[in-house]
Design an enzyme around this catalytic site. Sequence first.
Site, PDB file in Angstrom:
ATOM      1  N   SER A 170       0.860  -1.180   0.000  1.00 47.85           N
ATOM      2  CA  SER A 170       0.000   0.000   0.000  1.00 47.85           C
ATOM      3  C   SER A 170       0.896   1.230   0.000  1.00 47.85           C
ATOM      4  O   SER A 170       1.762   1.363   0.870  1.00 47.85           O
ATOM      5  CB  SER A 170      -0.876  -0.044   1.257  1.00 47.85           C
ATOM      6  OG  SER A 170      -1.674   1.109   1.351  1.00 47.85           O
ATOM      7  N   LYS A 202      -0.978  -0.850  -4.474  1.00 49.40           N
ATOM      8  CA  LYS A 202      -2.228  -0.156  -4.117  1.00 49.40           C
ATOM      9  C   LYS A 202      -1.875   1.295  -3.826  1.00 49.40           C
ATOM     10  O   LYS A 202      -1.026   1.574  -2.984  1.00 49.40           O
ATOM     11  CB  LYS A 202      -2.835  -0.837  -2.896  1.00 49.40           C
ATOM     12  CG  LYS A 202      -3.812  -0.008  -2.087  1.00 49.40           C
ATOM     13  CD  LYS A 202      -4.565  -0.880  -1.099  1.00 49.40           C
ATOM     14  CE  LYS A 202      -4.785  -0.204   0.238  1.00 49.40           C
ATOM     15  NZ  LYS A 202      -5.482  -1.069   1.204  1.00 49.40           N
ATOM     16  N   LYS A 213      -2.982   4.899  -2.422  1.00 47.89           N
ATOM     17  CA  LYS A 213      -3.955   5.626  -1.621  1.00 47.89           C
ATOM     18  C   LYS A 213      -4.384   6.851  -2.433  1.00 47.89           C
ATOM     19  O   LYS A 213      -3.524   7.529  -3.024  1.00 47.89           O
ATOM     20  CB  LYS A 213      -3.311   6.065  -0.302  1.00 47.89           C
ATOM     21  CG  LYS A 213      -3.011   4.902   0.621  1.00 47.89           C
ATOM     22  CD  LYS A 213      -4.305   4.255   1.088  1.00 47.89           C
ATOM     23  CE  LYS A 213      -4.108   3.397   2.318  1.00 47.89           C
ATOM     24  NZ  LYS A 213      -5.398   2.855   2.801  1.00 47.89           N
ATOM     25  N   ASP A 257      -7.189   2.905  -3.117  1.00 45.23           N
ATOM     26  CA  ASP A 257      -7.938   2.881  -1.850  1.00 45.23           C
ATOM     27  C   ASP A 257      -8.219   4.317  -1.418  1.00 45.23           C
ATOM     28  O   ASP A 257      -7.293   5.092  -1.175  1.00 45.23           O
ATOM     29  CB  ASP A 257      -7.123   2.161  -0.771  1.00 45.23           C
ATOM     30  CG  ASP A 257      -7.887   1.980   0.539  1.00 45.23           C
ATOM     31  OD1 ASP A 257      -9.055   2.417   0.630  1.00 45.23           O
ATOM     32  OD2 ASP A 257      -7.300   1.398   1.483  1.00 45.23           O
ATOM     33  N   GLU A 274     -11.105   0.608  -3.715  1.00 45.15           N
ATOM     34  CA  GLU A 274     -11.421   0.219  -2.342  1.00 45.15           C
ATOM     35  C   GLU A 274     -12.095   1.369  -1.606  1.00 45.15           C
ATOM     36  O   GLU A 274     -11.600   2.497  -1.607  1.00 45.15           O
ATOM     37  CB  GLU A 274     -10.114  -0.182  -1.655  1.00 45.15           C
ATOM     38  CG  GLU A 274     -10.267  -0.755  -0.270  1.00 45.15           C
ATOM     39  CD  GLU A 274      -8.905  -1.166   0.316  1.00 45.15           C
ATOM     40  OE1 GLU A 274      -7.924  -1.326  -0.458  1.00 45.15           O
ATOM     41  OE2 GLU A 274      -8.820  -1.325   1.540  1.00 45.15           O
ATOM     42  N   ASP A 323     -13.964  -2.157   2.363  1.00 43.33           N
ATOM     43  CA  ASP A 323     -13.059  -2.392   3.491  1.00 43.33           C
ATOM     44  C   ASP A 323     -13.811  -1.948   4.756  1.00 43.33           C
ATOM     45  O   ASP A 323     -14.490  -2.759   5.406  1.00 43.33           O
ATOM     46  CB  ASP A 323     -11.751  -1.596   3.259  1.00 43.33           C
ATOM     47  CG  ASP A 323     -10.819  -1.581   4.457  1.00 43.33           C
ATOM     48  OD1 ASP A 323     -11.148  -2.174   5.495  1.00 43.33           O
ATOM     49  OD2 ASP A 323      -9.725  -0.966   4.379  1.00 43.33           O
ATOM     50  N   LYS A 333     -10.206  -7.755   6.973  1.00 35.99           N
ATOM     51  CA  LYS A 333      -9.274  -7.403   8.056  1.00 35.99           C
ATOM     52  C   LYS A 333      -9.837  -8.009   9.328  1.00 35.99           C
ATOM     53  O   LYS A 333     -10.899  -7.596   9.793  1.00 35.99           O
ATOM     54  CB  LYS A 333      -9.174  -5.891   8.228  1.00 35.99           C
ATOM     55  CG  LYS A 333      -8.401  -5.169   7.141  1.00 35.99           C
ATOM     56  CD  LYS A 333      -8.394  -3.678   7.404  1.00 35.99           C
ATOM     57  CE  LYS A 333      -7.671  -2.930   6.293  1.00 35.99           C
ATOM     58  NZ  LYS A 333      -7.976  -1.480   6.355  1.00 35.99           N
ATOM     59  N   GLY A 388      -4.445  -4.840   5.709  1.00 39.98           N
ATOM     60  CA  GLY A 388      -3.423  -4.654   6.737  1.00 39.98           C
ATOM     61  C   GLY A 388      -3.684  -3.375   7.510  1.00 39.98           C
ATOM     62  O   GLY A 388      -4.323  -2.447   7.003  1.00 39.98           O
TER      63      GLY A 388
HETATM   64  C1  NPQ Z   1      -6.517   0.386   4.618  1.00 36.90           C
HETATM   65  N1  NPQ Z   1      -4.207   0.097   5.486  1.00 36.90           N
HETATM   66  O1  NPQ Z   1      -6.488  -0.574   3.905  1.00 36.90           O
HETATM   67  C2  NPQ Z   1      -5.464   0.645   5.660  1.00 36.90           C
HETATM   68  C3  NPQ Z   1      -5.708   1.776   6.500  1.00 36.90           C
HETATM   69  C4  NPQ Z   1      -4.708   2.303   7.426  1.00 36.90           C
HETATM   70  C5  NPQ Z   1      -2.158  -0.739   4.644  1.00 36.90           C
HETATM   71  O2  NPQ Z   1      -3.479   0.783   3.513  1.00 36.90           O
HETATM   72  C6  NPQ Z   1      -1.892   3.545  11.366  1.00 36.90           C
HETATM   73  C7  NPQ Z   1      -2.668   2.476  11.752  1.00 36.90           C
HETATM   74  C8  NPQ Z   1      -1.990   4.005  10.088  1.00 36.90           C
HETATM   75  C9  NPQ Z   1      -3.554   1.895  10.867  1.00 36.90           C
HETATM   76  C10 NPQ Z   1      -3.004   3.911   7.901  1.00 36.90           C
HETATM   77  C11 NPQ Z   1      -3.345   0.132   4.484  1.00 36.90           C
HETATM   78  C12 NPQ Z   1      -2.878   3.438   9.193  1.00 36.90           C
HETATM   79  C13 NPQ Z   1      -3.676   2.373   9.591  1.00 36.90           C
HETATM   80  C14 NPQ Z   1      -3.907   3.322   7.028  1.00 36.90           C
HETATM   81  C15 NPQ Z   1      -4.574   1.807   8.697  1.00 36.90           C
HETATM   82  O3  NPQ Z   1      -7.458   1.124   4.530  1.00 36.90           O
HETATM   83 MG    MG Z   2      -8.577   0.171   2.965  1.00 34.22          MG
END
Ligand code: NPQ
Ligand code: MG
Length: 414
Positions: A175, A201, A203, A229, A254, A279, A303, A331
């Site tokens: 990500s 992926k 953001k 995402d 996403e 998600d 998740k 994650g």
């Molecule tokens: C998601 N994760 O899929 C998340 C959201 C996310 C790997 O993109 C600190 C703790 C920072 C949890 C940033 C990924 C974070 C977090 C993003 C979770 O939406």
């Molecule tokens: Mg997400």
Amino acid sequence: MAVRPPGRPRRAARRRRAGDRVLQSGLVRGAQTETRQEAVVKLTGFELIRVAMPLVAPFRTSFGVEHERDVLMVRAVTPDAHGWGECVAMSEPLYSSEYVDGAADVIRRFLAPRLLAAGELHPHQVCDLLEPMKGHRMAKAALETAVLDAWLRERGESFGAHLGAVRDRVPAGVSVGIMDTIPRLLDAVDGYLAQGYLRIKLKIEPGWDVEPVRAVRERFGDELLLQVDANAAYTLADAATLARLDAFDLLLIEQPLAEDDLRQHAELARLVRTPICLDESIVSAKVAADAIALRATRVINIKPGRVGGYLEARRIHDLCQAHGIPVWCGGMLETGIGRAANVALAALPGFSLPGDTSASDRYYAQDITEPFVLGPDGHVEVPSGPGIGIEPVADVLRARTTSSQWLGAGDLGS
Ligand code: NPQ
Ligand code: MG
């Protein structure tokens, strides 16, 4: 499409779930090999450990920038073993309503006492014992995972074997946060591809969507597995912008809209060609069934923390398999403790897309466990030892711990 509600699964799933209740092990493996005593764990107490994990680089999403992961670890202690659960709540309620101080508080005051009062329990009973307490799924997941890990370690069974893993390694995606400029984004993606990640992926947020996606597609070519995402940053009024992403052959978009916008996601799905993947919205197997029935989602990001634990995560996996919905493992910037369990889950047969199951060094210069590493083929290995198959490195855990508290079975009622 006829969607079966999770309350009434297929016969095979029903059998499996009935077995989940209690004493599954005895029933499934032959009752003669195991007595009733061995099918339960006796909880001595829980240790809550707060850990500060600096990130290798700031991670920017549509909801904010993170510099450090503030992690709550739960250690379940039994007379013969212990087990670990990592709570995925963030320090602020930006991703969802849960946050780490709130999770620690509800565990301390309401959740742990219920489990400790139960005396002996089977890990598959945790969910029912905590069910009267509404919400707080990330807190519940950490407790259930710790109990399940302790129970599995006592029995010498791995997390993957217990969940039904069919692979010993899983394909890894990564990500990539929102960057200040497109050249910086291209450098970051280039670096991850050089390391071997199999899927990228990006953001996105309003103002950082079509152009970065176009730039990555142009630079790295049509073969790259690419998805985006939004972390709920858009509204239906942005449908035309999101439809422009159709030109770039993305695997999925996403969570474009808010957590509780199921119907609007279904509406959006009629306006864009790219598959929508939920998600944040998918907080349970029940909501997953609704989202599938509404055609709000064509792919699901699972998740375990968000849905209340690995057992509910497996139910969602089973439901999606029954309906032909591909799933992948998300994650939450887990340390090696949470990562180990995620990687085991991602080895189930329905996980047909690479997950956000990156190597430890994607986030941490020094993980709290031995690091998860990316193989040259872009895969991460599923641990095979008892339970989650990995332990914190004592010195690292000590150095990163900011506070700890013991919740003992003997202290109830105080
Ligand atoms: C998601 N994760 O899929 C998340 C959201 C996310 C790997 O993109 C600190 C703790 C920072 C949890 C940033 C990924 C974070 C977090 C993003 C979770 O939406
Ligand atoms: Mg997400």
